[in-house]
Design a protein around this motif. Structure first.
Motif, PDB file in Angstrom:
ATOM      1  N   CYS A 375       3.603  42.006 -11.692  1.00 52.98           N
ATOM      2  CA  CYS A 375       4.000  42.018 -10.292  1.00 52.98           C
ATOM      3  C   CYS A 375       3.005  42.853  -9.476  1.00 52.98           C
ATOM      4  CB  CYS A 375       5.400  42.605 -10.159  1.00 52.98           C
ATOM      5  SG  CYS A 375       5.897  42.832  -8.440  1.00 52.98           S
ATOM      6  N   SER A 377       3.477  44.340  -6.880  1.00 52.96           N
ATOM      7  CA  SER A 377       4.118  45.484  -6.240  1.00 52.96           C
ATOM      8  C   SER A 377       4.538  46.543  -7.258  1.00 52.96           C
ATOM      9  CB  SER A 377       5.334  45.009  -5.439  1.00 52.96           C
ATOM     10  OG  SER A 377       5.980  46.084  -4.817  1.00 52.96           O
ATOM     11  N   CYS A 378       5.217  46.134  -8.348  1.00 56.24           N
ATOM     12  CA  CYS A 378       5.746  47.138  -9.290  1.00 56.24           C
ATOM     13  C   CYS A 378       5.044  47.116 -10.643  1.00 56.24           C
ATOM     14  CB  CYS A 378       7.244  46.944  -9.479  1.00 56.24           C
ATOM     15  SG  CYS A 378       7.648  45.420 -10.353  1.00 56.24           S
ATOM     16  N   CYS A 391       9.407  38.224 -10.360  1.00 53.42           N
ATOM     17  CA  CYS A 391       9.494  39.612 -10.796  1.00 53.42           C
ATOM     18  C   CYS A 391      10.983  39.897 -10.924  1.00 53.42           C
ATOM     19  CB  CYS A 391       8.864  40.552  -9.766  1.00 53.42           C
ATOM     20  SG  CYS A 391       9.282  42.289 -10.082  1.00 53.42           S
ATOM     21  N   CYS A 397      11.725  47.179  -7.786  1.00 51.94           N
ATOM     22  CA  CYS A 397      10.457  46.652  -7.271  1.00 51.94           C
ATOM     23  C   CYS A 397      10.358  46.954  -5.774  1.00 51.94           C
ATOM     24  CB  CYS A 397      10.381  45.155  -7.529  1.00 51.94           C
ATOM     25  SG  CYS A 397       8.886  44.396  -6.878  1.00 51.94           S
ATOM     26  N   GLN A 400      10.561  44.066  -3.259  1.00 52.66           N
ATOM     27  CA  GLN A 400      11.878  43.428  -3.142  1.00 52.66           C
ATOM     28  C   GLN A 400      12.848  44.294  -2.334  1.00 52.66           C
ATOM     29  OE1 GLN A 400      13.484  41.579  -6.754  1.00 52.66           O
ATOM     30  NE2 GLN A 400      11.470  41.779  -7.682  1.00 52.66           N
TER      31      GLN A 400
HETATM   32 ZN    ZN Z   1       7.958  43.678  -8.776  1.00 53.17          ZN
END
Ligand code: ZN
Length: 631
Positions: A375, A377-378, A391, A397, A400
């Motif tokens: 992901c 982002s995370c 994800c 996250c 999200q």
């Molecule tokens: Zn994520």
């Protein structure tokens, strides 16, 4: 609280996508684009405007009040509005053969209902003029205004404007236009668009020399629609020769044309199909976007949505298309990216079916694709769920969590300033839930680094979002549960009160019309997952309009509830509007009188046949005024 100029510019330059706008911003953008268009200084192309207005907004918010009105024309005129001799509706638009064939299906269905053979359906196709709409009753010329009231612009005729083909006055609806060849030869150096020039013909000030000359030369004209050259034939020919007909009609006149209008010729069928508030159902305008470009894909960037879905965004070699530079386009989902070969260095065919949604039609030269493992982002590993790359780190996250909080304020749509930039900053200061945002005060915000004025404004907006009334289903939808968009939330709250839905079982939800069992299961799970946050937020005392209560009140006070009613004759309101309203308060509307009919509501000029039928079946006859008093 106007949409900031910054957002408008970014939209026009496509630096942000239409999806990133809140409903309110989208509406405001439509209004701004509309005003600019009417002032003769369009900020986006007609195609873009139609797309964003009729497709994007309709998709997002089909009940938006904007759709109750025809886009006002001639707003630039300050004069008093006068009632039009007859209502001037807009024309529904279609952008593909698919949409045209759906229209044909509808007219075939209506033809069957009145026993008209399919081979007897006659169609007429005329060029759709891109001019300034007006209505000529022989005495005065009116702008279309809001479709019911317009401005008196008879001065254009007093200034010598002629009717197309030297026809007489009084031929009804039409457009003020300028000949294309003339515009290019004499006017293109002083006016950017023909529309600017057309608007100048109508202005209240005295005309300049160029405009006077165009009128004398009969290059500027009023073209009544009935005067337009046309293709005509049967519906079967339209199906087999569609492309030829379009090509033929588009070049029939020496005026700016932005599409082809198809309409039914058969009078009975036209009556049967009727109109809604905005359009005649027997008419449709086909508009085509011909601009296409081959564009190289520089890279494909994964973006994380609030549900964890990863959306591939193609970063493109900047390309000028339909008047704007395009730099990004969505690849929809990674399943499609894989299938199409939408990788770095691939070449795609691009069109602009909308202002901010450049559309990849096809991948001309595929390249190996880069499917992210983690992901963005995370950094947690991604998983496939059918075609979607996801994800599943839903709880932690960042993208999200930020997406969910932003979504809440966007759906609530009664606040400003709580967009993604603000939410990201709040996230950086450990805010994870919407309820935590409502617990903030000015001091908290200033500690986080917001200025004093911004902090005050944000708190005001939070207070406003609580005190300004919103529908209970909008509030529920703002929680962003799976399968619980605005429509499903409204449907649920038409049957149950908001406070009761958390106790519903599967069977109760399945019993509501429109919810299948799988959806019901997802709803029950979704409600469990939001219950705590819902309770925390609910305590802030949001001013919620109770859908079920409104519905019950209407049915309680309406003695015609559940009765079968037929409307006939000319009413003071459009009959379609009356039918729609009747249905909304629980009256059963039908078109033919039978023994099951309870009431016949009559307007002016009602046929004897209907009244005889009513007598035959013992149906109670009442005039419109009595009906209105009963509801
Ligand atoms: Zn994520």
């Amino acid at each position: 609280m106007a949409l900031s100029q910054n957002i408008v510019d970014k939209l026009v330059r496509q630096e942000i996508l239409v999806d990133e706008l809140s409903d309110k911003e989208l509406v405001q953008f439509c209004q701004i684009a509309n005003l600019a268009y009417r002032a003769g200084k369009p900020i986006v192309s007609d195609q873009d405007y139609d797309f964003i207005y009729l497709v994007a907004l309709k998709d997002r918010d089909p009940d938006n009040p904007l759709f109750k009105f025809i886009e006002p024309e001639g707003r630039a005129f300050s004069e008093e509005k006068v009632l039009l001799p007859e209502a001037m509706l807009s024309i529904d638009k279609a952008y593909s053969w698919d949409e045209i064939s759906k229209w044909i299906e509808r007219l075939e269905k209506s033809a069957m209902q009145i026993g008209l053979g399919l081979d007897a359906i006659q169609i007429k196709a005329t060029p759709k003029l891109d001019g300034f709409a007006g209505f000529d009753d022989g005495n005065r010329l009116y702008t279309r205004g809001d479709g019911k009231k317009g401005s008196n612009i008879s001065r254009v005729f007093e200034r010598g404007l002629c009717v197309f083909n030297d026809a007489e006055r009084g031929l009804g609806a039409g457009e003020i236009v300028i000949k294309k060849s003339y515009f290019e030869k004499y006017l293109a150096h002083s006016f950017e668009y023909p529309r600017n020039f057309q608007a100048s013909l109508i202005k209240e000030k005295a005309l300049d020399e160029q405009a006077q000359k165009a009128i004398i030369d009969k290059a500027a004209l009023f073209v009544p629609f009935v005067q337009l050259p046309a293709w005509s034939g049967f519906v079967a020919e339209l199906v087999t020769k569609f492309d030829q007909i379009i090509a033929q009609v588009l070049v029939m006149v020496d005026f700016d044309v932005d599409g082809v209008v198809f309409e039914v010729v058969n009078t009975d069928l036209k009556t049967q199909m009727g109109a809604n508030r905005k359009f005649h159902r027997w008419q449709v305008a086909f508009k085509e976007n011909k601009d296409k470009a081959q564009v190289k894909v520089l890279s494909v960037t994964p973006q994380v949505g609030r549900s964890g879905k990863i959306t591939p965004v193609a970063e493109l070699e900047p390309t000028l298309l339909s008047g704007a530079t395009i730099v990004r386009a969505t690849g929809h989902h990674y399943g499609l990216v894989k299938k199409q070969g939408l990788g770095m260095g691939s070449v795609v065919e691009l069109t602009r079916s909308g202002l901010v949604i450049p559309k990849i039609i096809s991948v001309l030269k595929p390249m190996p694709v880069d499917i992210p493992d983690n992901c963005p982002s995370c950094n947690k590993p991604l998983v496939w769920e059918s075609d979607f790359l996801m994800c599943i780190n839903h709880k932690n996250c960042p993208a999200q969590i930020i997406g969910k909080m932003t979504y809440f304020f966007k759906i609530l749509a009664n606040n400003d300033g709580l967009g993604v930039a603000t939410i990201e900053k709040l996230y950086a200061h450990d805010i994870r839930l919407v309820s935590q945002i409502y617990a903030l005060n000015i001091e908290h915000l200033m500690v986080m680094g917001f200025g004093e004025k911004t902090s005050m404004n944000l708190i005001n907006q939070l207070n406003r979002s609580v005190s300004e009334q919103v529908e209970d289903w909008r509030f529920l939808a703002a929680f962003g549960m799976h399968r619980m968009g605005l429509g499903n939330c409204e449907n649920l709250l038409k049957s149950y009160y908001l406070n009761d839905i958390f106790d519903l079982n599967l069977e109760q939800i399945t019993n509501i019309d429109g919810f299948a069992e799988l959806t019901a299961q997802i709803i029950v799970q979704g409600l469990i997952s939001i219950a705590d946050e819902f309770n925390r937020l609910y305590r802030y005392g949001f001013n919620l309009e109770t859908t079920l209560l409104t519905k019950n009140l209407q049915t309680l006070t309406n003695e015609l509830f559940n009765k079968k009613v037929v409307f006939t004759g000319k009413m003071s309101h459009s009959r379609d509007d009356m039918k729609k309203h009747a249905k909304s308060i629980g009256i059963k509307v039908s078109t033919t009188i039978s023994a099951k009919t309870d009431y016949l509501v009559i307007g002016d000029k009602t046929g004897q046949k209907k009244i005889q039928d009513a007598e035959k079946f013992g149906v109670v006859v009442m005039i419109e005024a009595d009906y209105l008093s009963k509801i």
